[in-house]
Enzyme design. Structure first.
Site, mmCIF file in Angstrom:
data_model
loop_
_atom_site.group_PDB
_atom_site.id
_atom_site.type_symbol
_atom_site.label_atom_id
_atom_site.label_comp_id
_atom_site.label_asym_id
_atom_site.label_seq_id
_atom_site.Cartn_x
_atom_site.Cartn_y
_atom_site.Cartn_z
ATOM 1 C CB SER A 1 -0.958 -0.045 1.194
ATOM 2 O OG SER A 1 -2.032 0.843 1.043
ATOM 3 C CG ASP B 1 -6.766 -3.734 -3.033
ATOM 4 O OD1 ASP B 1 -7.402 -2.922 -2.326
ATOM 5 O OD2 ASP B 1 -5.530 -3.784 -3.027
ATOM 6 C CG HIS C 1 -5.425 -2.902 0.599
ATOM 7 N ND1 HIS C 1 -4.957 -2.463 -0.618
ATOM 8 C CD2 HIS C 1 -4.806 -2.140 1.555
ATOM 9 C CE1 HIS C 1 -4.095 -1.470 -0.420
ATOM 10 N NE2 HIS C 1 -3.979 -1.256 0.873
#
Length: 341
Positions: A117, A251, A279
């Site tokens: 991320s 995601d 995610h």
């Protein structure tokens, strides 16, 4: 100008082990701020960089296994976890600088970077700023590929966000939030896939200092319109750098189409999609995650960086050898997705 030789530990080199078994949290003071990190194992260095609001604890399911073949370093980024949370620069570039300095204090000259991320954006920025210290790049559900991002993160970037985050921690909020999460999971939505992990991020912000650091970090990369920085304009610089993209096909934070977009923009990159994962693919299937990362590091040679080659890539701008890349570059500019880091 002659090539600059790459300095790195040989693959059989043993870096200093910190602790045995389940790695605990250790600290180093860098620039006057305490930086927390976990470190375990022997062998080539592998750095695990967590996402926004998270900490090194997120890697608990994969760190011990990876430490069997690597020296694994998992830092708590400044403003996160057990690291200090000063009023400071929380930009992606500042995080890359801080990571370089922490690795230097640990005696790590170069490493394979695994970023999740926000951490993926930090890893990409590190590779851009310090290519001579980057052996490989693994981007996991990484930010910085396009504007799209979960609407909740756009809302948190607005004024009053620290107060709203504080309200989410009130005792009376746990029941409705829990019911909402269960409903989303029953409906089999992408957000339902990620909601439990996203709620743990709220729990990781116990005080005003933590919440302020979180909001400062978020606003450095997201505003009400979405992500404000991009790696697409510099992806051509990964030519010759072994790069692996790992993404969950469900995601809800950074859509999987960003994975395909990054894969097309990164010459020679590899793409691995985790079906049914959100995610946090390393939470959904940690055994597969470890296997894929270990296979990638075992079957690829570290990047062989040289100043002459870097200069040639920059002068070419990534567009000289491939007209289709030039067209993609124009589309990025016209769409307004290009940002400076």
């Amino acid at each position: 100008m002659t090539d600059v030789p790459r300095r790195r530990p040989a693959h059989g080199t043993r870096l200093r082990r910190v602790g045995d078994g389940e790695p605990g949290v250790h600290h180093r003071v860098v620039h006057g701020y305490r930086r927390a990190f976990r470190m375990a194992g022997d062998g080539p260095a592998l750095v695990l960089i967590h996402g926004i609001g998270d900490s090194s604890a997120t890697w608990a399911d994969v760190l011990p296994g990876l430490a069997r073949t690597h020296t694994v370093i998992a830092p708590d980024l400044l403003g996160h976890g057990a690291s200090d949370k000063p009023r400071a620069d929380y930009s992606v570039a500042a995080y890359a600088n801080g990571l370089r300095d922490l690795l230097t204090t640990l005696g790590v000259d170069s490493a394979t970077l695994v970023g999740h991320s926000l951490g993926g954006g930090v890893a990409m920025q590190f590779a851009y700023q310090f290519p001579e210290r980057t052996e490989r790049l693994v981007l996991v559900s990484a930010g910085g590929v396009g504007r799209e991002v979960n609407p909740a993160l756009r809302l948190v970037s607005l004024p009053g966000a620290p107060l709203a985050l504080s309200a989410l921690r009130l005792p009376g909020m746990r029941l409705p939030l829990g019911l909402a999460v269960r409903l989303l999971r029953l409906l089999d939505t992408g957000l339902g896939q990620d909601a439990p992990e996203l709620l743990t991020l709220v729990d990781a912000l116990p005080d005003g200092t933590s919440r302020d650091a979180f909001v400062r970090t978020l606003r450095a990369v997201v505003d009400w319109r979405g992500q404000v920085v991009t790696m697409l304009d510099r992806c051509y610089l990964t030519a010759g750098l072994p790069t692996l993209l790992l993404w969950g096909d469900r995601d809800s934070v950074v859509p999987v189409r960003h994975a395909h977009r990054a894969h097309e923009a990164m010459p020679g990159s590899r793409l691995e999609i985790f079906e049914g994962a959100g995610h946090f693919p390393f939470h959904t299937d940690p055994a597969r995650f470890r296997s894929v990362v270990e296979e990638f590091t075992r079957t690829t040679a570290p990047a062989d960086w040289s100043r002459d080659r870097w200069r040639a890539l920059l002068r070419g701008g990534g567009f000289g050898a491939d007209p289709s890349l030039a067209a993609d570059g124009r589309r990025v500019r016209e769409a307004g997705d290009r940002g400076a880091t």
